[in-house]
Design an enzyme around this catalytic site. Structure first.
Site, short mmCIF file in Angstrom:
data_model
loop_
_atom_site.label_atom_id
_atom_site.label_comp_id
_atom_site.label_asym_id
_atom_site.label_seq_id
_atom_site.Cartn_x
_atom_site.Cartn_y
_atom_site.Cartn_z
N ASN A 32 0.81 -1.22 0.00
CA ASN A 32 0.00 0.00 0.00
C ASN A 32 0.84 1.27 0.00
O ASN A 32 0.32 2.36 0.19
CB ASN A 32 -0.96 0.01 1.19
CG ASN A 32 -0.25 0.15 2.53
OD1 ASN A 32 0.98 0.07 2.60
ND2 ASN A 32 -1.01 0.36 3.60
N ALA A 78 4.34 -4.80 7.03
CA ALA A 78 4.14 -4.46 8.44
C ALA A 78 4.45 -2.99 8.64
O ALA A 78 5.17 -2.38 7.85
CB ALA A 78 5.05 -5.30 9.34
N SER A 120 10.53 -10.84 14.25
CA SER A 120 11.56 -9.90 14.69
C SER A 120 12.22 -10.37 15.98
O SER A 120 11.57 -10.97 16.84
CB SER A 120 10.93 -8.52 14.93
OG SER A 120 11.80 -7.66 15.63
N TYR A 146 4.93 -3.15 18.83
CA TYR A 146 5.47 -3.81 17.65
C TYR A 146 5.96 -5.21 17.98
O TYR A 146 5.67 -6.18 17.26
CB TYR A 146 6.62 -2.98 17.06
CG TYR A 146 7.38 -3.68 15.96
CD1 TYR A 146 6.81 -3.85 14.70
CD2 TYR A 146 8.66 -4.18 16.18
CE1 TYR A 146 7.50 -4.49 13.68
CE2 TYR A 146 9.36 -4.84 15.17
CZ TYR A 146 8.78 -4.98 13.92
OH TYR A 146 9.45 -5.64 12.92
N VAL A 190 19.25 2.91 12.36
CA VAL A 190 20.38 3.73 12.78
C VAL A 190 21.29 4.14 11.62
O VAL A 190 21.69 5.30 11.54
CB VAL A 190 21.17 3.03 13.91
CG1 VAL A 190 21.77 1.70 13.44
CG2 VAL A 190 22.26 3.94 14.46
N ARG A 214 23.93 -4.21 18.57
CA ARG A 214 22.94 -4.86 17.72
C ARG A 214 23.62 -5.86 16.80
O ARG A 214 24.74 -5.66 16.34
CB ARG A 214 22.19 -3.82 16.86
CG ARG A 214 21.35 -2.83 17.70
CD ARG A 214 20.17 -3.52 18.32
NE ARG A 214 19.38 -2.63 19.15
CZ ARG A 214 19.53 -2.48 20.45
NH1 ARG A 214 20.47 -3.17 21.10
NH2 ARG A 214 18.76 -1.67 21.14
#
Length: 306
Positions: A32, A78, A120, A146, A190, A214
């Protein structure tokens, strides 16, 4: 095979579409444009402008027309990122939970064999150092709307396998980077934030002390994991796999790789570290990460003219 890729105009989804088409598959895209871009769409794919949070309409076609004969659905569409979900939890729920449920139901209704769900690493929450690297059977502690939406999606996948016989698999991505990653807008991560700041002649803003770490995973490796799930010869019934490098870097290290000045700002609620135990996906799917983060950033920064 005939494949549907939701979010196929987005960062990860468009890379997956390109690979599927290169491999000779027929691809249908649902998007979309909430975060995707028209320029990302492969012209060899069939595109439908639809919002998965509602019962989709397809111009002059019905859902049955579009879904009949589909072998696999890759569900990447998402509303992403933690902080915006805290600010807009209802909007996020409608897209991330209701959208996933709509697609699972469509797969059952129209005899789709397999559903590959993009989850995730945020489902793990703030993992204690002693529990790093994190395996798929670790405790789950979502810290944002989320994250809990992704966990609900996983649970729906498992349930649909058990109730309806739909083959499902859930891939928990760890901080994806790579070609077409956004460098502007609310969904920028980031590296993209830093790039946009540097392009505008501003210092990179680092939240807190910058020592939060991360596990950064290359988009091409994420695409490979999705395709391996499509090709996996045995049944998949809500199976979960970590898709991560099993190596992590601090935000300060990312800033060092990109170069330029920096400033520190207030921290936000976020895990202190993420680090994937990827031994399961290596063993079951023969998947392994391939890209070197520092080398990729070096090439990317040059391509941006920084």
């Amino acid at each position: 095979m005939r494949c549907v890729v939701t979010g196929g105009a987005g960062f990860i989804g468009s890379n997956l579409v390109d690979k599927l088409i290169d491999d000779g598959h027929e691809v249908i895209i649902f998007d979309n444009y909430s975060t995707g871009k028209k320029e990302n769409i492969n012209p060899k794919a069939k595109f439908f402008l639809v919002d998965i949070s509602h019962q989709p309409s397809f111009e002059n076609k019905t859902m049955k027309d579009v879904m009949t004969g589909v072998d696999v659905v890759f569900h990447l569409a998402a509303l992403a990122r933690v902080q915006p979900s805290i600010e807009n939890p209802i909007e996020y729920h409608n897209t991330n939970v209701n959208g996933t449920l709509n697609l699972l139901k469509a797969c059952v209704d129209y005899d789709v064999k397999r559903f590959v769900f993009s989850s995730s690493s945020s489902v793990y929450g703030d993992v204690e150092e002693k529990d790093l690297p994190t395996s798929e059977d670790a405790n789950l502690n979502p810290m944002s709307p989320y994250a809990i939406h992704k966990l609900i999606g996983e649970q729906y996948c498992k349930l649909f396998s058990e109730l309806y016989g739909l083959e499902t698999v859930c891939l928990r991505y760890f901080n994806v980077y790579g070609e077409r990653q956004p460098i502007e807008g609310a969904y920028t991560l980031v590296m993209g934030v830093f790039a946009q700041q540097l392009l505008n002649g501003k210092p990179m803003t680092i939240r807190g002390d910058g020592e939060q770490r991360r596990d950064f995973t290359y988009v091409g490796d994420v695409v490979d994991a999705n395709i391996r799930c499509m090709d996996y010869p045995l049944e998949l019934n809500g199976d979960v796999f970590n898709i991560g490098n099993s190596d992590n870097k601090s935000v300060n290290q990312i800033a060092d790789m990109m170069g330029g000045s920096r400033t520190h700002i207030e921290p936000v609620i976020e895990p202190r570290a993420t680090l994937a135990n990827n031994s399961k996906v290596k063993r079951v799917l023969s998947w392994k990460p391939t890209e070197d983060l520092e080398k990729w950033i070096s090439k990317w920064v040059k391509s941006l003219g920084l």
